[in-house]
Enzyme design. Structure first.
Site, PDB file in Angstrom:
ATOM      1  N   HIS A 120      -4.422  -4.448   3.025  1.00  0.00           N
ATOM      2  CA  HIS A 120      -5.395  -5.525   2.175  1.00  0.00           C
ATOM      3  C   HIS A 120      -6.881  -5.169   2.302  1.00  0.00           C
ATOM      4  O   HIS A 120      -7.643  -5.916   2.281  1.00  0.00           O
ATOM      5  CB  HIS A 120      -5.056  -7.065   3.257  1.00  0.00           C
ATOM      6  CG  HIS A 120      -3.990  -7.592   3.358  1.00  0.00           C
ATOM      7  ND1 HIS A 120      -3.199  -7.644   2.208  1.00  0.00           N
ATOM      8  CD2 HIS A 120      -3.199  -7.776   4.374  1.00  0.00           C
ATOM      9  CE1 HIS A 120      -2.059  -8.203   2.487  1.00  0.00           C
ATOM     10  NE2 HIS A 120      -1.921  -8.304   3.768  1.00  0.00           N
TER      11      HIS A 120
ATOM     12  N   HIS B 123       1.296 -10.868  -0.016  1.00  0.00           N
ATOM     13  CA  HIS B 123       2.128  -9.902   0.046  1.00  0.00           C
ATOM     14  C   HIS B 123       3.049  -9.830  -0.896  1.00  0.00           C
ATOM     15  O   HIS B 123       4.370  -9.241  -0.839  1.00  0.00           O
ATOM     16  CB  HIS B 123       2.991  -9.993   1.385  1.00  0.00           C
ATOM     17  CG  HIS B 123       2.108 -10.378   2.778  1.00  0.00           C
ATOM     18  ND1 HIS B 123       1.833 -11.697   3.084  1.00  0.00           N
ATOM     19  CD2 HIS B 123       1.465  -9.524   3.456  1.00  0.00           C
ATOM     20  CE1 HIS B 123       0.876 -11.419   4.131  1.00  0.00           C
ATOM     21  NE2 HIS B 123       0.696 -10.272   4.414  1.00  0.00           N
TER      22      HIS B 123
END
Lengths: 333, 333
Positions: free
Chosen positions: B57, B219
């Protein structure tokens, strides 16, 4: 073609409207012709710096407009040079009485159109100097270029010359500095996949599932060759070896190491690239004293990376460290 | 799988080595267990702020470590929560005598592991408060979550709470502020394509050539529904409508508008998104007084965007404007 756009013909205008909405404190965006200036332009008694080129490479150049960097940027259509009238209009909006420097990436259309603009501006009595950036060691000539292409050194030149202009240097001094940055910088890039120009609607080139384009240009123009995908460390060696050999860099040199993402490559991968590039620089006896890691010169959603090494001295280091306040680069303010 | 990596098992370690090499002036990177701290940690007499989560991320969270933001970040494996011992070790390295705030995104593993770390740390006599971020309006529960997921508000909370801690606020005050940021923020995202977790080697989910996942998680977990790709303006409406309805935001509210790129989306598209999001905010009677545009919370190379609106007041605005010096966010220093 899966993109967050409304229609191919509106991409540039709408992105500029977004920049205006987001960064109105720093920038003014002008339309018809399109150009972006510092909000406080013209700055009296300062050399003005103007750059530009095709859109699709954001944040370059509009994201670098602001205090300590560019006075104006001229965005063309996607992967298309800005027109002479764009550059002329931008120049007239930012010229502050001390002359104007054009920082021009070496692509045939850019060089020609900035040259035509320079003639128009000179005819109005405003001194102009143009410096051509051609730091890409991948190929000597290309589909878009006579001579080498201009890539990563452009951002570094814009930052460093912007600081010099802010410090009150003359047009001759800032232009000479820009030539020095270009002379001391070398770059090369690689693509893992292609990109799609909106109004074309299909990928600029095709790579199979395990291929990469070594020495790719920022418009997807061919590089040195196509090869099988390698692990990151092998790719970084293929970029660093020609860069290091070309200047040549020498043991003891201080350098700025710039790892650029081409638009579709996530930051986690750029740090893996940076790790190896810094290691190879150290092994070559260089001292990496400054760096830049991120997607600063992109090719739409292309996945890949480009590496730039700039040899530093005290002057360049000091100007690199000077305050800058732009949408994409910010330091000390 | 085309990535700039060496091997799936080394992605996180090598990216951390790259961060250490690039940002040694701002950060210290620790290995076994992995965590990143401010170079000057611990800062005596300041509440320490620790966050973390799966890698993939970036720049979240490691890129937000530094003066005015996080004291430490704990990166797990890709899309995998950090372990309690990582969080414990990071906490012990940065606790400065005034307690520690954990900013935890609401994913089951993160919540559990930060909770276990908090128990370990409390047992050593260090005060800890945990605040769970759950700003994603897309879905109530998800494959990874009981309740809503934590997304864009995390970055805003880290910045705002970091400024408050720097200003000397107490642990109770900083934790209360963090809850306020979470309460006043709403987010939603969309994916145009999937991403590939390196050790999995194939895309997390499959989208056909003209589909998008509306309300996607960071995700790649499913959102509200899958739909046909729309023009950008239609997509932005599909994100802004639920965000605006959920808080609810009211006419006259001042807001921060954050347009995030998911990793594979170029900046030119984010500005097209920002343009429409700002227009819709204005039409709803809101005053966009601050903004953030860029790829700050990514999902590897996923293409897409997420929008976050944070209702501001004088306190939050002042803390947002305070100086910050991290690899990914820099202002006033």
């Amino acid at each position: 073609m899966k993109k967050l756009i409304n229609s191919p013909e509106n991409v540039v205008t709408e992105a500029l409207q977004g920049m205006e909405a987001a960064h109105g404190d720093l920038l003014k965006v002008h339309f018809h012709p399109n150009f972006i200036t510092r909000a406080d332009a013209p700055v009296p008694g300062k050399v003005a710096i103007v750059s530009g080129g095709g859109s699709g490479h954001e944040p370059m150049h509009g994201g670098f407009v602001g205090r300590g960097m560019l006075d104006a940027a001229c965005p063309g259509a996607v992967f298309t040079s800005p027109t002479p009238d764009q550059v002329h209009a931008a120049t007239m909006a930012v010229a502050g009485g001390k002359g104007v420097l054009y920082i021009v990436k070496n692509y045939t259309g850019d060089v020609m159109n900035f040259q035509m603009a320079a003639e128009l501006v000179l005819a109005e009595g405003i001194p102009v100097e143009s410096v051509i950036i051609d730091d890409d060691v991948a190929v000597q000539d290309s589909t878009w270029t006579a001579g080498r292409r201009g890539v990563g050194a452009t951002v570094l030149a814009e930052k460093i010359c912007g600081a010099a202009a802010e410090a009150g240097q003359s047009l001759a001094e800032v232009a000479s500095l820009c030539r020095k940055v270009n002379a001391e910088a070398r770059s090369m890039g690689i693509a893992l996949n292609s990109c799609t120009v909106p109004h074309v609607g299909k990928p600029t080139f095709e790579l199979t599932g395990d291929e990469m384009e070594i020495g790719v240009g920022i418009h997807g123009e061919p590089g040195r060759r196509r090869g099988k995908l390698l692990p990151a460390d092998g790719i970084v060696e293929m970029l660093m070896d020609p860069i290091l050999a070309d200047l040549p860099f020498k043991v003891g040199d201080e350098v700025l190491l710039f790892v650029d993402g081409l638009g579709g490559t996530p930051l986690i991968e750029l740090y893996i690239v940076y790790r190896k590039a810094a290691e190879l620089a150290r092994k070559a006896g260089l001292k990496v004293t400054r760096n830049l890691v991120g997607s600063y010169i992109t090719s739409l959603e292309m996945a890949g990376t480009a590496i730039t090494l700039l040899r530093l001295d005290k002057e360049l280091t000091g100007l690199w460290d000077a305050p800058v306040l732009t949408p994409a680069l910010r330091k000390g303010v």
